[in-house]
Design a protein around this motif. Sequence first.
Motif, PDB file in Angstrom:
ATOM      1  N   ALA A  51       0.745  -1.219   0.054  1.00 29.19           N
ATOM      2  CA  ALA A  51      -0.017  -0.102   0.071  1.00 29.19           C
ATOM      3  C   ALA A  51       0.871   1.274   0.251  1.00 29.19           C
ATOM      4  CB  ALA A  51      -0.915   0.071   1.176  1.00 29.19           C
ATOM      5  N   ASP A  52       1.911   1.173   0.728  1.00 32.07           N
ATOM      6  CA  ASP A  52       2.995   2.347   0.759  1.00 32.07           C
ATOM      7  C   ASP A  52       3.575   2.446  -0.553  1.00 32.07           C
ATOM      8  OD1 ASP A  52       2.342   2.997   3.371  1.00 32.07           O
ATOM      9  OD2 ASP A  52       3.946   2.125   4.378  1.00 32.07           O
ATOM     10  N   GLU A  88       2.260   1.689  -3.442  1.00 28.26           N
ATOM     11  CA  GLU A  88       1.511   2.179  -4.373  1.00 28.26           C
ATOM     12  C   GLU A  88       0.540   3.821  -4.038  1.00 28.26           C
ATOM     13  OE1 GLU A  88      -1.656  -0.827  -4.581  1.00 28.26           O
ATOM     14  OE2 GLU A  88      -0.105  -2.427  -5.600  1.00 28.26           O
ATOM     15  N   GLY A  89       1.102   3.945  -2.811  1.00 25.99           N
ATOM     16  CA  GLY A  89       0.409   5.512  -2.298  1.00 25.99           C
ATOM     17  C   GLY A  89      -1.046   5.490  -1.950  1.00 25.99           C
ATOM     18  N   VAL A  90      -1.459   4.200  -1.463  1.00 25.02           N
ATOM     19  CA  VAL A  90      -2.900   4.077  -1.140  1.00 25.02           C
ATOM     20  C   VAL A  90      -3.027   3.863   0.472  1.00 25.02           C
ATOM     21  CG1 VAL A  90      -3.683   3.417  -3.361  1.00 25.02           C
ATOM     22  CG2 VAL A  90      -2.850   1.523  -1.683  1.00 25.02           C
ATOM     23  N   THR A  91      -4.329   4.519   0.867  1.00 20.35           N
ATOM     24  CA  THR A  91      -4.316   4.194   2.302  1.00 20.35           C
ATOM     25  C   THR A  91      -5.411   3.047   2.638  1.00 20.35           C
ATOM     26  OG1 THR A  91      -6.029   5.559   2.436  1.00 20.35           O
ATOM     27  CG2 THR A  91      -3.811   6.463   3.140  1.00 20.35           C
ATOM     28  N   GLU A  92      -6.248   2.630   1.561  1.00 18.37           N
ATOM     29  CA  GLU A  92      -7.413   1.361   1.700  1.00 18.37           C
ATOM     30  C   GLU A  92      -7.198   0.743   0.613  1.00 18.37           C
ATOM     31  OE1 GLU A  92     -11.064   2.641   3.889  1.00 18.37           O
ATOM     32  OE2 GLU A  92     -10.643   4.500   3.240  1.00 18.37           O
ATOM     33  N   VAL A  93      -7.100  -0.352   0.834  1.00 18.12           N
ATOM     34  CA  VAL A  93      -6.988  -1.650  -0.339  1.00 18.12           C
ATOM     35  C   VAL A  93      -7.093  -3.004   0.136  1.00 18.12           C
ATOM     36  CG1 VAL A  93      -4.426  -1.579  -0.242  1.00 18.12           C
ATOM     37  CG2 VAL A  93      -5.496  -1.946  -2.317  1.00 18.12           C
TER      38      VAL A  93
END
Length: 279
Positions: free
Chosen positions: A87-88, A90-95
């Motif tokens: 997630a880090d 990819e720069g996302v917080t919810e996945v």
Amino acid sequence: MTLAFTKYHGLGNDFILLDNRHTPEPCLSPEQAVQWCDRNFGIGADGVIFALPGQGGSDYTMRIFNSDGSEPEMCGNGIRCLARFLADLEGVTEVTYRIQTLAGLIVPQVLADGQVTVDMGLPIVAAGQVPTSLGDPASPVLDLALEVAGQSWAVTCVSMGNPHCITFVESVAAVPLAELGPHFEHHPVFPQRTNTEFVEVVSRDYLKMRVWERGAGITLACGTGACASLVAAVLTDRADRRATLELPGGNLAIEWLEDTQHILMTGPASRVFAGTWVG
């Protein structure tokens, strides 16, 4: 060799994470992983985790080498750390990810509050599939006697894709874990060795656990061990299907769903630091 890495931990169970998405094979050998995990002469960790390309429709594949160079089928704290690492990246917080492991497909969900919930799949309780030679191969091992270090222990065996031997005790603090752990891990009734959990039942929804991990020794937490311990407690009527597992590094929320029989594990995964190995 120059490689970028990031260090994460799940309740103190710490890992070196490597972005290995460019090739289907780990970029380190087991021997190199041992060097990296050395807490005096390396980075220091319980294992090295490789984020590999997906297989069979999965998003990614996880491989892990323990600090002794062995390769476990799965790691509950490790897959939470891997999900946060991805997630880090990819720069996302919810996945939600579908991650292939040696124990099968595992589905972690990274939540906005930093916690990670993992569908750990189905527990395996038939002795022959754990595997252990205790009891009938087709039946569960529930509170069966096992002679270890000159003492008889009542053990329950569960696999979460990797083998676990669970013993319920009056006080986990009183267990000489460093002394007993190797004897359990290498006992001849466990052909693939075993992880070993000592569990104290505080109430039907709160358990305390200490663990000796196969290939890593004493660790502050073990996600698959917490799942296996709740299954063992439910099967022996010591706990309900939803409970908090207190480990030396912190707490995990574990639920064994009655409808699907899948186990859900929720807990933190934290980034510690990033660096570059030059060697």
